[in-house]
Design a protein around this motif. Structure first.
Motif, short mmCIF file in Angstrom:
data_model
loop_
_atom_site.label_atom_id
_atom_site.label_comp_id
_atom_site.label_asym_id
_atom_site.label_seq_id
_atom_site.Cartn_x
_atom_site.Cartn_y
_atom_site.Cartn_z
N GLU A 491 -17.66 9.62 -21.88
CA GLU A 491 -18.16 8.67 -21.45
C GLU A 491 -18.94 7.95 -22.80
O GLU A 491 -18.96 8.69 -23.73
N LEU A 492 -17.80 7.30 -23.13
CA LEU A 492 -17.31 6.28 -24.26
C LEU A 492 -18.39 5.36 -24.60
O LEU A 492 -18.49 4.03 -23.34
N TYR A 493 -19.52 5.30 -25.62
CA TYR A 493 -20.27 3.86 -25.65
C TYR A 493 -19.74 3.71 -27.17
O TYR A 493 -19.68 4.02 -28.04
N TYR A 494 -19.62 1.32 -27.13
CA TYR A 494 -18.93 1.30 -27.92
C TYR A 494 -19.83 -0.26 -27.76
O TYR A 494 -20.37 -0.37 -26.84
N GLY A 495 -20.40 -0.45 -29.14
CA GLY A 495 -20.99 -1.92 -29.37
C GLY A 495 -20.48 -3.01 -28.73
O GLY A 495 -19.26 -3.40 -28.77
N ARG A 496 -20.80 -3.99 -28.10
CA ARG A 496 -20.74 -4.82 -27.30
C ARG A 496 -19.42 -6.27 -27.97
O ARG A 496 -18.40 -6.47 -27.46
N ARG A 497 -19.99 -6.44 -29.57
CA ARG A 497 -19.79 -7.17 -29.98
C ARG A 497 -17.60 -6.42 -30.52
O ARG A 497 -17.46 -7.41 -30.97
N HIS A 498 -17.92 -5.48 -30.33
CA HIS A 498 -16.69 -4.28 -30.60
C HIS A 498 -15.82 -4.32 -30.07
O HIS A 498 -14.36 -3.41 -29.06
N GLN A 499 -15.86 -5.26 -28.49
CA GLN A 499 -15.38 -5.19 -26.90
C GLN A 499 -13.30 -5.02 -27.01
O GLN A 499 -13.16 -4.78 -27.40
N SER A 500 -13.97 -6.39 -27.89
CA SER A 500 -12.50 -7.17 -28.35
C SER A 500 -11.15 -6.03 -29.13
O SER A 500 -10.59 -5.33 -29.13
N VAL A 501 -11.98 -5.25 -30.21
CA VAL A 501 -11.36 -4.75 -31.38
C VAL A 501 -10.93 -3.36 -30.31
O VAL A 501 -9.55 -2.80 -30.56
N MET A 502 -11.90 -2.82 -29.36
CA MET A 502 -12.23 -1.70 -29.19
C MET A 502 -10.60 -1.31 -28.32
O MET A 502 -9.76 -0.89 -27.58
N GLU A 503 -10.33 -2.56 -27.35
CA GLU A 503 -9.46 -3.16 -26.33
C GLU A 503 -8.35 -3.18 -26.99
O GLU A 503 -7.24 -3.19 -26.45
N THR A 566 -2.29 2.12 -42.35
CA THR A 566 -1.13 2.70 -42.79
C THR A 566 -1.02 4.45 -42.63
O THR A 566 -0.38 4.98 -42.24
N GLY A 567 -1.81 4.67 -43.43
CA GLY A 567 -2.36 6.30 -44.04
C GLY A 567 -2.59 6.39 -42.71
O GLY A 567 -1.78 7.71 -42.90
N LYS A 568 -3.09 6.74 -42.09
CA LYS A 568 -3.53 6.75 -40.27
C LYS A 568 -3.20 6.27 -38.94
O LYS A 568 -3.14 7.70 -38.56
N GLY A 569 -2.33 5.82 -39.12
CA GLY A 569 -1.38 5.68 -38.09
C GLY A 569 -0.43 4.66 -37.96
O GLY A 569 -0.57 3.33 -38.68
N GLY A 570 0.68 4.31 -37.00
CA GLY A 570 1.66 3.05 -37.42
C GLY A 570 0.44 2.24 -36.71
O GLY A 570 1.38 0.73 -37.28
N ALA A 571 -0.48 2.25 -35.84
CA ALA A 571 -0.69 0.83 -34.99
C ALA A 571 -2.21 1.35 -34.62
O ALA A 571 -2.42 2.23 -34.82
N ALA A 572 -2.94 0.14 -34.38
CA ALA A 572 -4.50 -0.09 -34.95
C ALA A 572 -5.31 1.56 -33.54
O ALA A 572 -5.38 2.33 -33.43
N GLY A 573 -3.78 1.63 -32.12
CA GLY A 573 -4.48 2.42 -31.54
C GLY A 573 -3.99 3.79 -32.14
O GLY A 573 -4.72 4.80 -31.54
N GLU A 574 -3.52 4.57 -32.84
CA GLU A 574 -2.90 5.12 -33.57
C GLU A 574 -3.86 6.10 -34.55
O GLU A 574 -4.41 6.50 -34.39
N VAL A 575 -4.27 4.89 -35.34
CA VAL A 575 -5.23 4.93 -36.09
C VAL A 575 -6.58 5.13 -35.30
O VAL A 575 -7.76 6.31 -35.81
N MET A 576 -7.31 5.48 -34.11
CA MET A 576 -7.95 5.42 -32.74
C MET A 576 -7.75 6.44 -32.78
O MET A 576 -8.69 7.77 -32.46
N ILE A 577 -6.89 7.23 -32.46
CA ILE A 577 -6.20 7.98 -32.13
C ILE A 577 -6.94 8.97 -33.62
O ILE A 577 -7.59 10.77 -33.10
N HIS A 578 -6.52 9.18 -34.73
CA HIS A 578 -6.36 9.69 -35.98
C HIS A 578 -7.92 9.92 -36.04
O HIS A 578 -8.86 10.92 -36.24
N GLU A 579 -9.31 9.02 -35.58
CA GLU A 579 -10.64 9.41 -36.01
C GLU A 579 -11.05 10.28 -34.86
O GLU A 579 -11.69 10.41 -34.80
#
Length: 734
Positions: A491-503, A566-579
């Protein structure tokens, strides 16, 4: 001539001055310093980087500039030797008040101009999480209120001394105290408020209240001191004492000064935002309270009513006791120091209680007399403005309560029982909380909240059950995504303001990839229970934590800036993976961060695991280009760095420069050198499958509770290698 007639003339003259225009221009440009030089807000959220830092830097630089303008204007008449002529035409007292109001008006106009100029810049840099209310409040409080404080301070010094050089020295010392000695004291840093972070995804009213409270306290203090200095303005060729006695004949003047100073001192001493907890973190007084003999708690409940406009909480807590002792007993509860207890009743009758002045770990002790009756239902009515721990006073914001977010922990939610044992059912608990309909309630743990009532005022009552003496509850304007991964439901919960960034970052895909991969290779997370795991994005806190059934994701890890690292990943999705991998390496297995000189940390294994997941998703060539080659280049540059090769020169630099360089070098060692070492270890132990088995065993090892951290030596021993064998003086073949 009176002040109201003179003010437009004086303001017009002031705005026509070339110096004033230069000061205004420099002040409008001063927020640039917050993007380049002065960055007091250390969090990586977009609002911290592109709003808080520019606004605070603008307040510091603009305050200093307007202090210089104030000194110049106050000395202008004396410098031109026209003071006798001006004093003959207008009372020095009226002229001083007029000058002050004119400079304050110029400062207000400058602030308005600054906000207009920086609005499009802020919108562009902050992006989708820009919020107009945050923008206005940040510039009004962080920058706007710094200008009148500096003007008053400079005017006070000049009116006391009548000397430009001494005034500048006094003001410089006062400003330097705020920027250095008082920088970490939220009530004393009058020029540079303690703001370590602003949240992108949720509201920031708590930190705005804190900064505004500090600024208004100082405004009252400096207004009082200015009023005294106003009485000291020389008149009729007399000195300071005689002029003071003459001006003070109108009693309302000294009375006003004393009233302002009294209000300031009272506000400072009675501040409602931070508690007085014992600073000794080894103190365990509340845990040493002896258990009440013959008293058992069979259950508890609470009805909680947060006021999201005022940031306060009110509630009623009920505890069910069995008293087999046949005599009165004393039950002890921990309660937030900001709360008042209005009523305590045992079986419907008022019973004696007291709240101690001693505070520990953000709690005060509530002691209640339990009557000798066999069955006792104890009802406690409480409420107030929750205070934050004094040990974290420079990092306020955790007690945010608004229509977008709240987090109530333990004694903030309901009085926490300290000294009464449970029966065989432990502490069965029912919590009901009433909040605006836009908010989702998320108990931090295995409990699930359900809506049990909807009200005509636009609120809903949520109910959930748990079993503990405390508990943590999150609520906010959340979006929930359910993701099937690793054999469980996330169950992933994130703030509504952050929806576009997370998508844009592909949050759901990243969660699935990480959970599937890490569960298969290292094992399931120990805090995932009952086939579900809540991943809750919190307001920026500086870290995360986990418990059975839930884990916290700090919003600072998922900002647009961080997702482009870029130290955590080559793209936003990869940084998401890192975190998300930090759920395994960082939370699932803890790392001791005491030694900052070693490359071993949670980051090394996290970056390596991210590389492995990306390699599986996108192929060897992609992982080679975006990970291994970048690690190698950074590591090569590190070993060629002048200060790495000549550490004695680093020690001769100023402390702030040393810290800047060592932080940069530590980043390379943790994010680039350590993954290369792990990759080399992978080859030496026989390949990926062998390394996966080693990491699986480390992840699932039996913990030493006295030192539960995964160490570099643990890793080396599991690999059967020595530290020297992992030196990067040889090429890594792939």
């Amino acid at each position: 001539m009176n002040t109201l007639r003179l003010l437009p003339l004086e303001l017009g003259r002031l705005l026509k001055s070339r110096l004033t225009r230069i000061i205004v221009l420099l002040t409008v440009c001063s927020p640039i310093a917050g993007l380049i030089l002065y960055k007091p807000a250390s969090a990586s959220t977009m609002l911290s980087v592109y709003l808080a830092n520019p606004a605070i830097a603008g307040g510091v630089a603009g305050g200093i500039l307007f202090a210089l303008l104030t000194v110049f204007e106050w000395d202008r008449v004396g410098r031109s030797r026209t003071d006798a002529l001006i004093d003959a035409a207008v009372s020095p007292l009226i002229m001083a008040l007029t000058r002050l109001l004119a400079v304050l008006a110029a400062a207000a106009l400058t602030l308005g101009l600054t906000m207009l100029v920086w609005l499009p810049v802020s919108v562009k840099f902050i992006g989708s999480v820009f919020d107009g209310a945050d923008y206005v409040l940040a510039y009004l409080i962080f920058m706007g209120l710094a200008l009148p404080l500096s003007i008053l301070a400079a005017a006070c010094a000049y009116q006391f001394t009548r000397r430009t050089d001494l005034t500048l020295v006094l003001y410089a010392a006062f400003a330097a105290l705020s920027l250095t000695v008082w920088a970490d004291d939220w009530q004393l840093c009058w020029l540079n408020p303690c703001v370590w972070a602003l949240s992108d995804d949720f509201s920031n009213y708590r930190i705005f209240r804190s900064a505004a409270y500090m600024r208004l306290t100082w405004l009252a203090a400096l207004s009082g001191i200015w009023t005294i200095s106003y009485l000291c303005i020389r008149q009729y060729g007399k000195g300071l004492p005689t002029s003071f006695l003459h001006s003070a004949r109108k009693l309302y003047r000294p009375f006003l000064a004393l009233l302002l100073l009294a209000c300031s001192v009272t506000a400072y001493a009675a501040q409602p935002l931070v508690d007085d907890s014992n600073p000794d973190l080894t103190a365990m007084t509340f845990y040493e309270v002896p258990y009440a003999e013959g008293l058992i708690c069979t259950g508890r409940s609470a009805q909680v009513f947060p006021d999201t406009s005022a940031g306060t909480v009110s509630g009623t807590a009920t505890f069910h006791f069995q008293n087999t002792s046949g005599q009165e007993q004393a039950a002890a509860f921990g309660i937030n120091p900001g709360y008042d207890v209005s009523s305590v009743q045992a079986n419907g009758t008022n019973t004696p209680f007291s709240v101690s002045s001693y505070q520990e770990y953000n709690e005060a002790m509530l002691e209640v007399s339990i009557p000798s009756e066999g069955q006792v239902d104890l009802t406690i009515e409480y409420g107030g403005f929750p205070q934050e721990s004094s040990g974290m006073a420079s990092m306020q914001g955790g007690a945010e309560i608004s229509t977008e977010y709240l987090c109530l922990e333990n004694a903030e939610l309901s009085p926490r029982l300290l000294n009464v044992l449970p029966d065989e059912n432990m502490y069965p608990t029912v919590i009901e909380i009433t909040l605006p309909s836009s908010m989702t309630v998320i108990p931090f743990g295995t409990s699930e909240a359900q809506v049990v009532a909807e009200h005509n005022d636009g609120t809903k009552t949520w109910r959930y059950e748990s079993n503990s003496t405390g508990g943590i509850l999150y609520a906010g304007d959340y979006i929930r995504e359910d993701i099937e991964a690793g054999g469980i439901t996330i169950e992933l919960y994130y703030g509504r303001r952050h929806q576009s960034v997370m998508e844009a970052a592909g949050a759901a895909d990243a969660v699935k990839a990480v959970v599937d991969y890490c569960t298969e290779h290292y094992g399931p997370l120990s805090f995932g229970t009952g086939g579900t795991l809540k991943l809750i994005q919190s307001r920026v806190t500086g870290g995360g934590y986990a418990t059975n059934g839930a884990s916290l994701l700090d919003e600072a890890d998922f900002t647009a800036d961080n997702l482009s690292d870029t130290g955590k990943g080559g793209a936003a999705g990869e940084v998401m993976i890192h975190e998300l991998v930090h759920q395994w390496w960082g939370l699932g297995n803890m790392f001791d961060t005491a030694d900052g000189t070693t490359p071993w940390s949670a980051e090394g294994l996290t970056v390596y695991t991210t590389y492995r997941i990306v390699k599986e998703l996108y192929g060897q060539s992609y992982a080679q280009e975006h990970y291994i080659e970048q690690w190698r280049q950074a590591a090569d540059d590190y070993y060629l760095n002048f200060y790495v090769r000549n550490p004695e020169y680093l020690e001769s630099l100023p402390t702030d420069k040393q810290l800047e360089i060592t932080n940069s070098l530590a980043y390379v060692r943790q994010y680039c050198e350590m993954p290369l070492k792990i990759l080399k270890a992978e080859q030496l132990v026989g390949g990926e499958e062998a390394m996966d088995q080693i990491l699986y065993n480390l992840f699932n090892r039996e913990l030493d509770l006295t030192y539960p951290y995964l160490t570099y030596q643990d890793f080396l021993d599991a690999c059967g290698l020595t530290e020297e064998e992992l030196n990067l003086d040889e090429n890594i073949s792939l």
